[in-house]
Design an enzyme around this catalytic site. Structure first.
Site, PDB file in Angstrom:
ATOM      1  N   LYS A 235       0.929  -1.110  -0.052  1.00  0.00           N
ATOM      2  CA  LYS A 235      -0.144   0.062   0.016  1.00  0.00           C
ATOM      3  C   LYS A 235       0.846   1.258  -0.043  1.00  0.00           C
ATOM      4  O   LYS A 235       0.296   2.388  -0.209  1.00  0.00           O
ATOM      5  CB  LYS A 235      -0.935  -0.110   1.154  1.00  0.00           C
ATOM      6  CG  LYS A 235      -0.440   0.028   2.708  1.00  0.00           C
ATOM      7  CD  LYS A 235      -1.655  -0.097   3.552  1.00  0.00           C
ATOM      8  CE  LYS A 235      -1.057  -0.565   4.970  1.00  0.00           C
ATOM      9  NZ  LYS A 235      -1.965  -0.962   5.787  1.00  0.00           N
ATOM     10  N   ARG A 236       2.330   1.090   0.291  1.00  0.00           N
ATOM     11  CA  ARG A 236       2.903   2.391   0.206  1.00  0.00           C
ATOM     12  C   ARG A 236       3.216   2.617  -1.187  1.00  0.00           C
ATOM     13  O   ARG A 236       3.620   3.677  -1.455  1.00  0.00           O
ATOM     14  CB  ARG A 236       4.014   2.060   1.044  1.00  0.00           C
ATOM     15  CG  ARG A 236       4.008   2.707   2.461  1.00  0.00           C
ATOM     16  CD  ARG A 236       4.741   2.096   3.631  1.00  0.00           C
ATOM     17  NE  ARG A 236       4.424   0.973   4.366  1.00  0.00           N
ATOM     18  CZ  ARG A 236       4.743   0.100   4.050  1.00  0.00           C
ATOM     19  NH1 ARG A 236       5.738  -0.545   3.171  1.00  0.00           N
ATOM     20  NH2 ARG A 236       4.045  -1.153   4.487  1.00  0.00           N
TER      21      ARG A 236
END
Ligand code: GLU
Length: 469
Positions: A235-236
């Site tokens: 998700k980063r």
């Protein structure tokens, strides 16, 4: 025996597309087997959970077709803390687990920094329960643990290589590994279909099933989802939230079809198929165990195909959230009373063939609803070169004189204006398009002018002309 599967997300962030893929696979498998799909929210990590993430999961599942009310649950893992503790106690009382007061530093001092895992120091010390003492599972010294996995065959783990792992922390709280097993057991889960990341946990969990005296489930560890650099989607780094795709205007049908292609394909060299075919043909044992590439470009193209296949009326309806700004979707740049449904309906078929995600409808049609077009300055600089003023003057005169305001006449007229100046139609169109729509690309120009109407078109051409003085 009724098949019972579960999807067990942790509500610690936006709903990951890999999770959505696992959920769909569970859903289809349950349906094929006449079984039950259970939703269990694994919310025991109080520091990282937030109620809105749970709501996000429920609504995202609903969006891809796993509708609220059509499954069992949601159950919340935190409600079963008593059962988890009782299972830990049973393992202790049965001699399958022991208390340990070693710190990490103690273990490392004995084993050296290289060696990973616990050395079994407290195995036979007979420690009583006490503050700060963790409970460790006593893994068998011999034999092997064979995991029956529908995707991976029979991964086999030597028991002597499995450390005596912690099942309850020093404060008495059971860890994920145990809570997950106890819940699966009490919910009567027969098949655990989940991401490959959990495969290393599986021999430990299977040992817990055995120790608690219940036949373990059949496992299916579906492939990890990776980006174009073969890195696990994170998700980063990557766009992973199902909600983000939804809000950008991916169609649920396209999304779920695409998600099911991660590691699997329907028969006959096809990729875009009706959901009913996927429901019929999907087989867990046909899922490729290697990492599955989540190809955003392909998904986009896929979505464009799904958009083009919609009946126009459905397309118009599907665009509505972006035309009005609903829920988490940003409002469009025009005011609600500036929107003209008839004008939109007139250009919708032209837009339908040109956009890949529904949010792209807004920049394609905003010129129709805003009092003044949003001028893209780079487009302006590109289109308004030498000769633009003269061309706009001539276009105003010629358009004013038109008897019938329709796309065909507009085209013939501008063609003639251009020809008198030695310009091909494409060149003659550019200043007109930027003056009227604010952009260099967009819907077919003459149809756009027809819908915009004579007055507004002429006003914009004149306004552009003034700016060129
Ligand atoms: N709660 C775990 C996760 O979100 C799922 C564990 C499982 O499916 O067994 O990764």
């Amino acid at each position: 025996m009724t098949v019972r599967v579960r999807f067990a997300p942790s509500p610690t962030g936006m709903f990951h597309v890999g999770g959505a893929r696992s959920a769909l696979q569970n859903w289809i498998f349950a349906k094929q087997q006449g079984g039950v799909f259970v939703l269990r929210i694994e919310d025991t990590d109080a520091a990282r959970n937030r109620p809105e993430w749970t709501e996000g999961i429920l609504s995202a599942l609903d969006w891809i077709g796993i509708a609220r009310g059509s499954y069992e649950g949601p159950y919340f893992q935190s409600s079963y803390a008593g059962e988890h503790r009782a299972a830990a106690q049973r393992l202790y009382e049965g001699g399958r687990a022991y208390y340990c007061d070693c710190t990490r530093e103690d273990v490392q001092a004995r084993t050296g920094p290289q060696q990973r895992g616990y050395d079994g120091f407290c195995r036979d010390r007979g420690l009583e329960p006490g503050e700060g003492r963790a409970l460790r599972f006593r893994t068998p010294d011999e034999g092997e643990t064979v995991v029956v996995d529908l995707v991976r065959g029979e991964p086999t783990f030597e028991n002597k290589l499995i450390e005596d792992f912690v099942i309850a922390r020093g404060d008495g709280s059971p860890v994920f590994l145990l809570a997950n097993v106890v819940d699966d057991m009490s919910m009567g889960i027969t098949h655990v279909i989940r991401a490959e990341e959990h495969l290393p946990n599986t021999p430990k969990q299977q040992l817990l099933w055995d120790a608690l005296g219940v036949k373990p489930p059949v496992w299916a560890h579906v492939p990890v989802v990776v980006n174009e650099k073969r890195q696990k989607l994170s998700k980063r780094r990557d766009k992973v939230a199902l909600e983000a795709y939804r809000d950008e205007g991916y169609l649920a049908d396209a999304m779920r079809n695409y998600l099911m292609l991660l590691g699997w394909a329907p028969s006959g060299d096809r990729e875009i198929v009706p959901w009913s075919v996927i429901e019929e043909e999907f087989r867990l044992d046909e899922v490729n165990p290697s990492p599955a590439f989540f190809d955003e470009k392909k998904l986009r193209a896929f979505n464009g195909d799904y958009i083009r296949a919609l009946p126009v009326a459905d397309f118009v309806e599907a665009c509505r959230p972006w035309l009005t700004g609903t829920g988490t979707i940003a409002p469009p740049p025009w005011q609600p009373d500036e929107f003209d449904p008839a004008a939109f309906a007139a250009v919708a078929p032209l837009a339908q063939t040109r956009i890949a995600v529904l949010s792209e409808i807004v920049p394609n049609v905003d010129f129709l609803f805003l009092a003044d077009p949003l001028i893209d300055e780079a487009a302006w600089a590109k289109a308004m070169k030498e000769g633009a003023a003269d061309l706009l003057d001539a276009a105003v005169v010629a358009f004013e004189a038109l008897e019938s305001w329709d796309a065909e006449s507009l085209k013939a007229t501008l063609e003639a204006v251009g020809a008198e100046r030695g310009l091909k139609l494409g060149k003659a169109q550019a200043p007109v398009r930027v003056a009227v729509t604010g952009r260099t690309v967009g819907l077919p120009l003459f149809e756009s002018l027809e819908v915009l109407g004579r007055d507004r078109t002429l006003t914009r051409l004149r306004a552009a002309r003034v700016r060129l003085v």
